[in-house]
Design a protein around this motif. Structure first.
Motif, mmCIF file in Angstrom:
data_model
loop_
_atom_site.group_PDB
_atom_site.id
_atom_site.type_symbol
_atom_site.label_atom_id
_atom_site.label_comp_id
_atom_site.label_asym_id
_atom_site.label_seq_id
_atom_site.Cartn_x
_atom_site.Cartn_y
_atom_site.Cartn_z
ATOM 1 N N THR A 1 -0.924 -6.442 10.863
ATOM 2 C CA THR A 1 0.453 -6.307 10.382
ATOM 3 C C THR A 1 1.430 -6.410 11.552
ATOM 4 O OG1 THR A 1 -0.218 -4.929 8.515
ATOM 5 C CG2 THR A 1 2.077 -4.775 9.228
ATOM 6 N N LYS B 1 2.702 -9.312 6.832
ATOM 7 C CA LYS B 1 2.377 -8.109 6.067
ATOM 8 C C LYS B 1 1.064 -8.333 5.325
ATOM 9 C CE LYS B 1 7.315 -7.532 5.081
ATOM 10 N NZ LYS B 1 8.331 -7.407 3.991
ATOM 11 N N PRO C 1 -4.049 -4.164 7.492
ATOM 12 C CA PRO C 1 -3.018 -3.103 7.561
ATOM 13 C C PRO C 1 -2.884 -2.525 8.963
ATOM 14 C CG PRO C 1 -4.458 -2.812 5.667
ATOM 15 C CD PRO C 1 -5.081 -3.883 6.521
#
Length: 127
Positions: A14, A87, A127
């Motif tokens: 991310t 993202k 993430p």
């Protein structure tokens, strides 16, 4: 027949950046616009960004417009997608596509307007 070949995908974290490339080749290649679409597992293919070859006019999906930049090098028959601030929801198989010339001011966003497609390059954002 037009051949499109994507490259540049990969596994990133991310906030990282990636640049995708789409090289076009084939007899009498004269697309009016080129675009990036993406498809995540279990979801429909969605429009990401498009560019008109003649004047570089661009169109972006709302969810990427402040983070992604599409560009084209007509001399090299290559299109790029610079993706910043990635993202996890950007995770998908990214396809490039080419549409025939038309008189519209902006490049098309509907997949049905694009006649030639690449095989896709996977982008995975952890993430």
């Amino acid at each position: 027949q037009v051949q499109l070949s994507e490259s540049g995908g990969g596994l990133v974290q991310t906030g990282d950046s990636l640049r995708l490339s789409c090289a076009a080749s084939g007899r009498a290649f004269s697309s009016g616009a080129m675009a990036w679409f993406r498809q995540a597992p279990g979801k429909e293919r969605e429009f990401v960004a498009a560019v008109k070859r003649r004047d570089g006019t661009t169109t972006y999906a709302e969810k990427v417009k402040d983070r992604f930049t599409i560009s084209i090098d007509n001399a090299k028959n290559t299109m790029y997608l610079q993706m910043n601030s990635l993202k996890p929801e950007d995770t998908a198989l990214y396809y490039c596509a080419a549409a025939p010339p038309d008189y519209a001011l902006r490049p098309p966003t509907a997949a049905t307007r694009y006649f030639f497609w690449g095989q896709g390059t996977q982008v995975t954002v952890s993430p």
